[in-house]
Design a protein around this motif. Structure first.
Motif, PDB file in Angstrom:
ATOM      1  N   TYR A   1       0.827  -1.194   0.000  1.00 49.58           N
ATOM      2  CA  TYR A   1       0.000   0.000   0.000  1.00 49.58           C
ATOM      3  C   TYR A   1       0.868   1.254   0.000  1.00 49.58           C
ATOM      4  CZ  TYR A   1      -3.756  -3.156   1.572  1.00 49.58           C
ATOM      5  OH  TYR A   1      -4.670  -4.164   1.677  1.00 49.58           O
ATOM      6  N   LYS A   2       0.513   2.201  -0.827  1.00 49.69           N
ATOM      7  CA  LYS A   2       1.205   3.488  -0.786  1.00 49.69           C
ATOM      8  C   LYS A   2       0.792   4.287   0.441  1.00 49.69           C
ATOM      9  CE  LYS A   2       2.158   3.867  -5.710  1.00 49.69           C
ATOM     10  NZ  LYS A   2       2.056   4.691  -6.940  1.00 49.69           N
ATOM     11  N   ILE A   3      -0.447   4.073   0.901  1.00 46.73           N
ATOM     12  CA  ILE A   3      -0.914   4.638   2.162  1.00 46.73           C
ATOM     13  C   ILE A   3      -1.333   3.459   3.032  1.00 46.73           C
ATOM     14  CG2 ILE A   3      -2.521   6.191   3.315  1.00 46.73           C
ATOM     15  CD1 ILE A   3      -2.924   7.597   0.643  1.00 46.73           C
ATOM     16  N   THR A   4      -0.644   3.237   4.122  1.00 43.59           N
ATOM     17  CA  THR A   4      -0.925   2.080   4.970  1.00 43.59           C
ATOM     18  C   THR A   4      -2.326   2.172   5.552  1.00 43.59           C
ATOM     19  OG1 THR A   4       1.409   2.001   5.587  1.00 43.59           O
ATOM     20  CG2 THR A   4      -0.133   0.747   6.951  1.00 43.59           C
ATOM     21  N   PRO A   5      -3.145   1.127   5.402  1.00 45.25           N
ATOM     22  CA  PRO A   5      -4.502   1.173   5.975  1.00 45.25           C
ATOM     23  C   PRO A   5      -4.452   1.259   7.497  1.00 45.25           C
ATOM     24  CG  PRO A   5      -3.964  -1.040   5.177  1.00 45.25           C
ATOM     25  CD  PRO A   5      -2.878  -0.135   4.698  1.00 45.25           C
ATOM     26  N   SER A   6      -5.388   1.978   8.061  1.00 51.57           N
ATOM     27  CA  SER A   6      -5.422   2.179   9.509  1.00 51.57           C
ATOM     28  C   SER A   6      -6.019   0.981  10.239  1.00 51.57           C
ATOM     29  CB  SER A   6      -6.228   3.440   9.846  1.00 51.57           C
ATOM     30  OG  SER A   6      -5.638   4.585   9.289  1.00 51.57           O
ATOM     31  N   VAL A   7      -7.012   0.339   9.635  1.00 50.28           N
ATOM     32  CA  VAL A   7      -7.700  -0.773  10.309  1.00 50.28           C
ATOM     33  C   VAL A   7      -7.050  -2.080   9.897  1.00 50.28           C
ATOM     34  CG1 VAL A   7      -9.893  -1.947  10.662  1.00 50.28           C
ATOM     35  CG2 VAL A   7      -9.846   0.542  10.393  1.00 50.28           C
ATOM     36  N   ARG A   8      -6.359  -2.686  10.856  1.00 51.25           N
ATOM     37  CA  ARG A   8      -5.646  -3.940  10.587  1.00 51.25           C
ATOM     38  C   ARG A   8      -6.024  -5.015  11.613  1.00 51.25           C
ATOM     39  NH1 ARG A   8      -1.668   0.328  10.146  1.00 51.25           N
ATOM     40  NH2 ARG A   8      -0.710  -0.256  12.134  1.00 51.25           N
ATOM     41  N   ASP A   9      -7.221  -4.856  12.207  1.00 48.59           N
ATOM     42  CA  ASP A   9      -7.667  -5.809  13.228  1.00 48.59           C
ATOM     43  C   ASP A   9      -9.066  -6.353  12.933  1.00 48.59           C
ATOM     44  OD1 ASP A   9      -9.134  -3.499  13.681  1.00 48.59           O
ATOM     45  OD2 ASP A   9      -9.097  -3.698  15.865  1.00 48.59           O
ATOM     46  N   TRP A  10      -9.516  -6.177  11.688  1.00 46.70           N
ATOM     47  CA  TRP A  10     -10.891  -6.528  11.342  1.00 46.70           C
ATOM     48  C   TRP A  10     -11.001  -8.040  11.098  1.00 46.70           C
ATOM     49  CZ3 TRP A  10     -14.204  -2.920   7.829  1.00 46.70           C
ATOM     50  CH2 TRP A  10     -15.529  -3.372   7.817  1.00 46.70           C
ATOM     51  N   VAL A  11     -11.488  -8.760  12.097  1.00 47.62           N
ATOM     52  CA  VAL A  11     -11.696 -10.203  11.979  1.00 47.62           C
ATOM     53  C   VAL A  11     -13.112 -10.450  11.494  1.00 47.62           C
ATOM     54  CG1 VAL A  11     -11.699 -12.416  13.188  1.00 47.62           C
ATOM     55  CG2 VAL A  11     -10.023 -10.650  13.808  1.00 47.62           C
ATOM     56  N   VAL A  12     -13.243 -10.925  10.268  1.00 46.04           N
ATOM     57  CA  VAL A  12     -14.560 -11.224   9.703  1.00 46.04           C
ATOM     58  C   VAL A  12     -15.082 -12.540  10.263  1.00 46.04           C
ATOM     59  CG1 VAL A  12     -15.833 -11.683   7.566  1.00 46.04           C
ATOM     60  CG2 VAL A  12     -14.027  -9.952   7.597  1.00 46.04           C
ATOM     61  N   ASP A  13     -14.196 -13.511  10.439  1.00 39.99           N
ATOM     62  CA  ASP A  13     -14.574 -14.829  10.939  1.00 39.99           C
ATOM     63  C   ASP A  13     -13.336 -15.423  11.600  1.00 39.99           C
ATOM     64  OD1 ASP A  13     -15.320 -17.559  11.263  1.00 39.99           O
ATOM     65  OD2 ASP A  13     -16.681 -17.428   9.545  1.00 39.99           O
ATOM     66  N   SER A  14     -13.454 -15.828  12.857  1.00 40.61           N
ATOM     67  CA  SER A  14     -12.298 -16.381  13.569  1.00 40.61           C
ATOM     68  C   SER A  14     -12.000 -17.825  13.165  1.00 40.61           C
ATOM     69  CB  SER A  14     -12.521 -16.311  15.080  1.00 40.61           C
ATOM     70  OG  SER A  14     -13.600 -17.154  15.460  1.00 40.61           O
ATOM     71  N   LEU A  15     -12.882 -18.436  12.371  1.00 40.74           N
ATOM     72  CA  LEU A  15     -12.677 -19.825  11.924  1.00 40.74           C
ATOM     73  C   LEU A  15     -12.308 -20.706  13.109  1.00 40.74           C
ATOM     74  CD1 LEU A  15     -10.672 -19.193   8.601  1.00 40.74           C
ATOM     75  CD2 LEU A  15     -13.131 -19.545   8.877  1.00 40.74           C
ATOM     76  N   TYR A  16     -13.228 -20.786  14.056  1.00 38.62           N
ATOM     77  CA  TYR A  16     -12.987 -21.497  15.318  1.00 38.62           C
ATOM     78  C   TYR A  16     -12.597 -22.964  15.122  1.00 38.62           C
ATOM     79  CZ  TYR A  16     -17.799 -22.928  14.332  1.00 38.62           C
ATOM     80  OH  TYR A  16     -18.925 -23.422  13.715  1.00 38.62           O
ATOM     81  N   ASP A  17     -12.978 -23.534  13.972  1.00 46.16           N
ATOM     82  CA  ASP A  17     -12.654 -24.942  13.715  1.00 46.16           C
ATOM     83  C   ASP A  17     -11.409 -25.100  12.846  1.00 46.16           C
ATOM     84  OD1 ASP A  17     -13.859 -23.800  11.541  1.00 46.16           O
ATOM     85  OD2 ASP A  17     -15.365 -25.369  11.237  1.00 46.16           O
TER      86      ASP A  17
END
Length: 671
Positions: free
Chosen positions: A156-172
């Motif tokens: 990225y030329k501009i580093t994204p600010s949000v880098r903790d967005w877990v859509v699914d933890s895939l528990y299995d």
């Protein structure tokens, strides 16, 4: 049901040594509470059980000599031994949330005030932001890692600010997470892509490509990306992927802020069973929809005649079925499942007069946590177990703030001058009769938030000093239905401000408040309301305290407006007429203010920039007004650094003693 209530547990014995979960009712002698007792960070918060119930994670306050901050603690439930796996002094980064991926791996979300200052071609890109990162902790080896590599971000030329967005933890799937990051378009951020991230080697592969103007991706319980939110101008569409046709369809489209709003919540075990939040009789409610039904008929699952139903879905760890909603306005968890309803009823009976939230259930549903709170209970955490049903108190939010030393909060209602009904919460000092008291109006931030009457360390601090404290859900507050929320649009400094003043006048009429001893205090929007109060009614309030408050509404709107968009929500919420924005900005009317003003602001505030307090200070000084300014170094919007929080409360303590003394025999200065 057996219940063991041991409310004085000292979680932290020292920085490296922790005591086991044993309470003592005589740990702390009952004495007068100090300013520092209220100003300290919580002793313990964010308790979560691992899926098997073998480990208990939490964030705990650390204060040993010069070492102060917050640590992530993990306890082995079998041995009762605890260890610190991560620490921050709350200057470089702050904890946001923690959660288990599996029995070994703990996920920790952090945020850090930061800036971007780079060149793209011939253009300079400079802005302030917060960086949100996800840390992964192996609780056996104590190794701390990040799910993505620096090489991934270097694209990225501009580093994204949000880098903790877990859509699914895939528990299995112990090796992977589904995470959302901006897509790539010649190095620029474009859309949101769902990546499957290997947390062992930091490799990320595209799991679901971005689609134009669609974000907020959501998976079903089979881990398929099925829902996204599309925004085009002031129109929002809830896009759902049909398993049969294999096509994306806009199932609900609505205008922002309209009563047609639909919020997607999640899928049941059946991939065609979908839950949404939508309006029912002007209040948000929970509905279930069969996606195979062409008419998309809504089945009402949960509603409340007085409040919007908030909270996330609660799933059974055994069956995967939706069994409840995790929060409600006037109570604890609201369950649909009969067995869980019975469990909730038993807990409510065992801990009456509290809001009891059942959460963090183990995979076999044999163990769970309960967070219990009311106005005088800062939060007691219970470990529950089945067969036999038992509750053990394992932690107390603020160990020194004993319920018997705090002040009860009463819900009241009053009518604003134009007839609008306002809900409010009144906290009175324990040691005084409710008559002719010095009073602080304490409007909440947001302004699209709400007060609920549960424990508030600010309100308790003020009541402990001898003030009556009123927190009101003025028009524009959330949770009271669409009409009340939308009534706050474009009414900053106008009707919203009147609602606050009218609450004070109600207390004066009832004989509770001393008409010559009314102050106003608040943070964020509440800080704005405090400043606007002493501008609009300079002879009514005797002092004002603004913490991280807005002073220049014109700047606020201009700074947040995206000029490349055809529609900006902030224009509808606050307004876009320049003359009006300036007319509701306290900074432009410092000459009207008669009361002393205390300004407090964090240097790294990314919600309301510190320039608002700088400008207000300069305007007051230029007008030869009484102003005190406290600058908090390396502080964000939330008073997360304990030293800064201590300094804030000491400053308020000193300021109030001078400008609005609550002790008997001390005169109140009259303008």
């Amino acid at each position: 049901m057996k219940i063991f209530r041991k409310p004085h547990h000292n979680i932290l014995l020292s920085f490296f040594c922790f005591i086991s979960l044993v309470f003592s009712a005589t740990c702390f002698a009952i004495s007068k509470l100090t300013t520092e007792d209220f100003a300290q960070l919580p002793d313990v918060s964010n308790l979560v059980l691992s899926p098997s119930g073998k480990k208990l994670a939490s964030t705990v306050r650390v204060s040993v000599g010069d070492t102060q901050g917050v640590a992530v603690q993990v306890m082995d439930m079998a041995t009762q031994k605890s260890k610190i796996v991560l620490f921050t002094d709350n200057s470089k980064f702050f904890f946001k949330w923690i959660g288990w991926k599996d029995d070994t791996t703990l996920m920790v979300s952090t945020f850090t005030p930061s800036e971007r200052d780079t060149w793209i071609g011939m253009s300079a890109v400079r802005f302030k932001t917060r960086d949100h990162d996800l840390l992964l902790i192996d609780t056996e080896s104590e190794k701390v890692s990040q799910p993505i590599s620096k090489k991934f971000l270097q694209r990225y030329k501009i580093t994204p600010s949000v880098r903790d967005w877990v859509v699914d933890s895939l528990y299995d799937d112990p090796d992977h997470l589904l995470m959302a990051f901006p897509g790539m378009d010649i190095g620029f951020m474009s859309g949101l892509v769902v990546y499957k991230v290997n947390i062992k080697n930091q490799r990320a592969t595209i799991y679901h490509s971005h689609k134009s103007n669609i974000g907020d991706w959501m998976t079903d319980q089979q881990h398929r990306v099925r829902v996204g939110t599309k925004v085009e101008g002031d129109q929002v569409s809830i896009m759902v992927y049909d398993l049969d046709s294999k096509k994306w369809q806009a199932l609900w489209t609505y205008k922002i802020f309209s009563d047609a709003q639909v919020d997607p919540l999640g899928f049941g075990k059946d991939p065609n069973e979908f839950y949404i939040r939508a309006y029912h009789q002007s209040r948000q409610a929970i509905f279930k929809v069969n996606l195979k039904d062409p008419a998309l008929k809504r089945e009402l699952v949960l509603s409340d005649p007085h409040y919007d139903v908030k909270g996330n879905l609660v799933f059974s760890p055994v069956t995967g079925e939706v069994i409840g909603v995790g929060a409600s306005a006037d109570g604890g968890t609201r369950f649909f499942d009969k067995n869980m309803q019975n469990l909730q009823a038993k807990i409510d009976k065992a801990i009456p007069g509290h809001r009891n939230y059942i959460y963090s259930m183990t995979n076999d549903l044999n163990k769970f946590l309960v967070f219990s709170s009311n106005s005088t209970d800062s939060g007691t955490y219970y470990l529950g177990s089945m067969n036999p049903l038992k509750l053990d108190a394992v932690a107390y939010g603020y160990k020194k703030l004993l319920p018997e030393l705090l002040s009860k909060t009463e819900r009241i209602e009053y009518l604003a001058r134009d007839g609008v009904k306002i809900e409010a919460f009144l906290t009175l000092p324990n040691d005084k009769s409710a008559k002719n008291l010095p009073t602080l109006m304490f409007p909440h931030g947001g302004p699209h938030a709400r007060d609920t009457g549960v424990f508030d360390y600010w309100a308790q601090f003020f009541a402990n000093k001898g003030y009556a404290v009123l927190q009101m859900n003025f028009r524009g507050s959330d949770g009271h239905g669409i009409e009340h929320r939308n009534a706050g649009f474009k009414s900053w400094g106008k009707e919203m401000q009147n609602d606050i003043e009218d609450g004070a006048r109600k207390l004066i009429a009832d004989g509770i408040a001393d008409p010559n001893a009314i102050g106003i205090v608040g943070g964020s929007y509440g800080g704005y309301a405090a400043l606007m109060g002493v501008v609009k009614t300079p002879d009514f309030y005797r002092c004002a305290i603004s913490v991280n408050g807005v002073s220049n509404v014109y700047d606020l709107v201009k700074d947040r407006r995206a000029f490349w968009l055809s529609y900006n929500a902030i224009d509808e919420q606050i307004g876009n007429d320049n003359s009006t924005l300036k007319a509701i900005s306290p900074v432009n009317f410092a000459d009207k203010i008669k009361a002393p003003v205390l300004l407090i602001h964090g240097t790294d505030d990314r919600q309301v920039e510190i320039k608002h307090s700088y400008q207000m200070r300069d305007a007051l000084q230029k007008a030869n007004k009484e102003v005190t300014f406290l600058e908090l170094p390396s502080e964000d919007h939330y008073l997360s650094n304990e030293k800064n929080r201590m300094d804030t409360f000491r400053a308020m303590d000193t300021f109030l003693d001078r400008c609005l003394p609550a002790k008997a025999g001390q005169p109140v200065a009259v303008n």
